[in-house]
Scaffold this motif. Structure first.
Motif, PDB file in Angstrom:
ATOM      1  N   VAL A  14      13.050  -2.607   2.704  1.00 17.04           N
ATOM      2  CA  VAL A  14      12.016  -2.598   3.746  1.00 17.04           C
ATOM      3  C   VAL A  14      11.047  -1.439   3.533  1.00 17.04           C
ATOM      4  CG1 VAL A  14      11.595  -2.260   6.203  1.00 17.04           C
ATOM      5  CG2 VAL A  14      13.408  -3.803   5.448  1.00 17.04           C
ATOM      6  N   LEU A  15      11.620  -0.251   3.186  1.00 16.29           N
ATOM      7  CA  LEU A  15      10.769   0.917   2.942  1.00 16.29           C
ATOM      8  C   LEU A  15       9.847   0.697   1.749  1.00 16.29           C
ATOM      9  CD1 LEU A  15      13.287   3.852   3.580  1.00 16.29           C
ATOM     10  CD2 LEU A  15      11.337   3.186   5.004  1.00 16.29           C
ATOM     11  N   ALA A  16      10.388   0.083   0.686  1.00 14.97           N
ATOM     12  CA  ALA A  16       9.570  -0.201  -0.494  1.00 14.97           C
ATOM     13  C   ALA A  16       8.449  -1.175  -0.156  1.00 14.97           C
ATOM     14  CB  ALA A  16      10.446  -0.766  -1.608  1.00 14.97           C
ATOM     15  N   MET A  17       8.788  -2.197   0.635  1.00 17.94           N
ATOM     16  CA  MET A  17       7.782  -3.166   1.055  1.00 17.94           C
ATOM     17  C   MET A  17       6.706  -2.486   1.886  1.00 17.94           C
ATOM     18  SD  MET A  17       7.049  -6.498   0.973  1.00 17.94           S
ATOM     19  CE  MET A  17       8.621  -7.341   0.766  1.00 17.94           C
ATOM     20  N   ALA A  18       7.103  -1.579   2.753  1.00 19.84           N
ATOM     21  CA  ALA A  18       6.145  -0.870   3.607  1.00 19.84           C
ATOM     22  C   ALA A  18       5.218   0.004   2.775  1.00 19.84           C
ATOM     23  CB  ALA A  18       6.892  -0.025   4.635  1.00 19.84           C
ATOM     24  N   GLN A  19       5.802   0.671   1.760  1.00 18.73           N
ATOM     25  CA  GLN A  19       4.977   1.510   0.891  1.00 18.73           C
ATOM     26  C   GLN A  19       3.953   0.671   0.134  1.00 18.73           C
ATOM     27  OE1 GLN A  19       7.810   3.608  -1.505  1.00 18.73           O
ATOM     28  NE2 GLN A  19       8.196   5.189   0.031  1.00 18.73           N
ATOM     29  N   ALA A  25      -3.211  -1.482   1.511  1.00 22.24           N
ATOM     30  CA  ALA A  25      -4.162  -1.286   2.603  1.00 22.24           C
ATOM     31  C   ALA A  25      -5.189  -0.218   2.244  1.00 22.24           C
ATOM     32  CB  ALA A  25      -3.423  -0.900   3.882  1.00 22.24           C
ATOM     33  N   GLN A  26      -4.829   0.735   1.367  1.00 24.26           N
ATOM     34  CA  GLN A  26      -5.747   1.795   0.998  1.00 24.26           C
ATOM     35  C   GLN A  26      -6.732   1.365  -0.080  1.00 24.26           C
ATOM     36  OE1 GLN A  26      -3.104   4.955  -0.136  1.00 24.26           O
ATOM     37  NE2 GLN A  26      -2.802   5.670   1.967  1.00 24.26           N
ATOM     38  N   LEU A  27      -6.463   0.277  -0.799  1.00 23.43           N
ATOM     39  CA  LEU A  27      -7.388  -0.206  -1.818  1.00 23.43           C
ATOM     40  C   LEU A  27      -8.577  -0.878  -1.144  1.00 23.43           C
ATOM     41  CD1 LEU A  27      -4.906  -1.714  -4.426  1.00 23.43           C
ATOM     42  CD2 LEU A  27      -6.211   0.395  -4.618  1.00 23.43           C
ATOM     43  N   LYS A 164     -20.295  11.069  -2.872  1.00 22.58           N
ATOM     44  CA  LYS A 164     -19.288  12.074  -3.179  1.00 22.58           C
ATOM     45  C   LYS A 164     -18.494  11.663  -4.416  1.00 22.58           C
ATOM     46  CE  LYS A 164     -18.671  13.642   1.605  1.00 22.58           C
ATOM     47  NZ  LYS A 164     -17.692  13.821   2.702  1.00 22.58           N
ATOM     48  N   VAL A 165     -18.133  12.640  -5.219  1.00 25.82           N
ATOM     49  CA  VAL A 165     -17.308  12.373  -6.390  1.00 25.82           C
ATOM     50  C   VAL A 165     -15.959  11.827  -5.921  1.00 25.82           C
ATOM     51  CG1 VAL A 165     -16.149  13.408  -8.373  1.00 25.82           C
ATOM     52  CG2 VAL A 165     -18.450  14.151  -7.752  1.00 25.82           C
ATOM     53  N   GLY A 166     -15.519  10.741  -6.529  1.00 29.27           N
ATOM     54  CA  GLY A 166     -14.282  10.082  -6.130  1.00 29.27           C
ATOM     55  C   GLY A 166     -14.507   8.876  -5.242  1.00 29.27           C
ATOM     56  N   GLU A 167     -15.736   8.688  -4.792  1.00 30.71           N
ATOM     57  CA  GLU A 167     -16.068   7.560  -3.913  1.00 30.71           C
ATOM     58  C   GLU A 167     -16.112   6.260  -4.721  1.00 30.71           C
ATOM     59  OE1 GLU A 167     -19.822   6.306  -0.991  1.00 30.71           O
ATOM     60  OE2 GLU A 167     -19.494   8.403  -1.571  1.00 30.71           O
ATOM     61  N   TRP A 168     -15.655   5.152  -4.095  1.00 30.42           N
ATOM     62  CA  TRP A 168     -15.678   3.857  -4.750  1.00 30.42           C
ATOM     63  C   TRP A 168     -17.100   3.321  -4.830  1.00 30.42           C
ATOM     64  CZ3 TRP A 168     -11.984   1.067  -7.233  1.00 30.42           C
ATOM     65  CH2 TRP A 168     -10.653   1.474  -7.068  1.00 30.42           C
TER      66      TRP A 168
END
Length: 472
Positions: A14-19, A25-27, A164-168
């Protein structure tokens, strides 16, 4: 015990799935951006009529190795066309662009449409429109086109200065003719300077860019255009992770001027500058390498009228810091001629402010060629291993110099190691002006040991500072 073990395994799963869900979600999600922006991205092709005489000659048989009688026969057999009736062939180039106004103004790269006799813009619905070149600027590689149309789809324009540097970021274009290809990456750096590109502070990204992407838009995640994809760094001819885009702020400034007056005016100080290295910073009394070192001030230029001198280190313009020397032409070039500016400079170890009016960058610059050496007695400094003579009156006039020491011969020693050549003119040594060969000899003999020393050298009309150390 078995129940506890199964519970632990289930909890880990469950923890792996959550990660994984958090990571996903961050992509960023690009689908909505692409759907909204793609209709305003266009494919650009050009046609250019080129005489085929050269191409035809390349396809003729090699007659040089034949006996004279056979060569004469073949030459008579090959039809010759009058110059006025030479057949033409059409060369096509492929690039990208984007619509910035509903009435049909299109931005692209200058190199996409340069020397074109006909420019065709293909829209997302595959309809084709003939475009008119409103104007182009080779220095920034920006071109403004116009097609006839109403209520055309347009892009949203952003502000590249807030990136900003690092921005998509996302690119849409036609690499190798594949229309509306989408690639994504991040901003790797800002304010990059490239060789022979003094007036563009490029945005560096790792977005995949290939031939055909040129002139296409670079979007931020809000769907706003922040740059025009222009160049890649490559050793293979294809994408290698280094792409460069023209900031949209720079491009729109150029486009507005092209639309209003058909050409671009830029600010100009009339100085030749170079980077401040660690050794140069030491010789000019700076705490760290920074600023733009003035290696040459053109006579009658805005910089000369404003009091700039050779050896000044410009640290800021109107409060904007000059971190690397390339920052100065970026800032000055964006100013309108006549703008009053304040420069913070370091001169002979002391800080001071200079105020001056920016001039207009000339259309073409003329380099002053260095005059050849005249015969005469040479004076040498054994410590540097260089023989010098005074400049003649004609040489001073040609080089616009009051004095200096002309190198006649480079012997074995420090001068050879730092790359000095016969014909170079030394105008400054160890922060002291050199007005003659005699002055050069005195200053050279008094040079300190084991400390960085600066020397200003004029070579073929171009000035630069170099540094070296004497160990004995």
């Amino acid at each position: 015990m078995r129940i506890l073990k199964r519970t632990t395994i289930a909890l880990v799963a469950v923890l792996a799935m959550a990660q994984m869900l958090v990571a996903n979600a961050q992509l960023p999600e690009f689908t909505e951006l692409v759907e909204q922006a793609s209709p305003a991205v266009v494919n650009i092709s050009t046609r250019q009529a080129i005489p085929t005489q050269a191409a035809g000659m390349q396809q003729m048989p090699d007659l040089e190795g034949l006996p004279p009688m056979f060569r004469e026969f073949f030459e008579r057999s090959i039809p010759q066309m009058p110059p006025g009736q030479q057949r033409k062939r059409e060369a096509q180039s492929l690039g990208s662009g984007f619509i910035i106004s509903a009435d049909g103004y299109v931005l692209t790269n200058n190199h996409v449409v340069a020397d074109a006799d006909e420019i065709i813009v293909r829209l997302s619905d595959r309809s084709e429109l003939q475009a008119k070149l409103i104007g182009a600027d080779a220095r920034t590689d920006v071109a403004l086109l116009k097609v006839e149309g109403k209520n055309l789809p347009t892009v949203k324009l952003g502000k590249s200065e807030v990136l900003k540097v690092g921005e998509w970021v996302v690119a849409i274009g036609s690499p190798f003719g594949f229309d509306h290809s989408v690639t994504a990456g991040i901003v790797s750096a800002k304010g990059r300077s490239l060789p022979d590109e003094n007036y563009v502070p490029f945005i560096q990204t790792d977005v995949a860019i290939n031939p055909g992407n040129s002139g296409g838009p670079l979007f931020n995640l809000d769907g706003e255009v922040v740059g025009i994809n222009s160049q890649i760094f490559t050793r293979s001819g294809g994408f290698m992770g280094l792409s460069f885009a023209i900031p949209i702020d720079v491009a729109m400034n150029v486009a507005d001027q092209l639309k209003a007056q058909g050409k671009v005016s830029r600010g100009w100080l009339g100085v030749v500058i170079q980077e401040v290295s660690k050794d140069l910073a030491e010789t000019f009394g700076l705490d760290k390498p920074a600023g733009a070192l003035v290696a040459q001030v053109l006579e009658g230029s805005p910089g000369a009228k404003g009091g700039l001198q050779v050896g000044d280190v410009i640290l800021s313009l109107d409060g904007k810091p000059i971190v690397v020397s390339a920052d100065l032409p970026h800032l000055v070039g964006n100013l309108k001629p006549g703008t009053q500016v304040t420069l913070d400079v370091v001169r002979a170890g002391a800080r001071k402010q200079l105020s001056m009016a920016v001039g207009a960058l000339p259309e073409e610059g003329d380099d002053v060629a260095a005059a050849g050496a005249e015969e005469g007695p040479a004076r040498s400094s054994n410590r540097l291993g260089v023989a010098v003579v005074d400049l003649t009156a004609e040489q001073k006039q040609a080089l616009e110099l009051q004095g200096g020491a002309l190198i006649r011969e480079v012997q074995n020693g420090p001068a050879a190691l730092i790359g000095l050549r016969p014909g170079d003119v030394i105008t400054h040594l160890n922060n002291q002006s050199i007005d003659s060969a005699k002055t050069f000899g005195k200053v050279a003999e008094a040079l300190p040991k084991n400390r960085s020393v600066s020397m200003r050298v004029l070579r073929q009309g171009r000035a630069s500072f170099i540094t070296f150390k004497l160990s004995e």
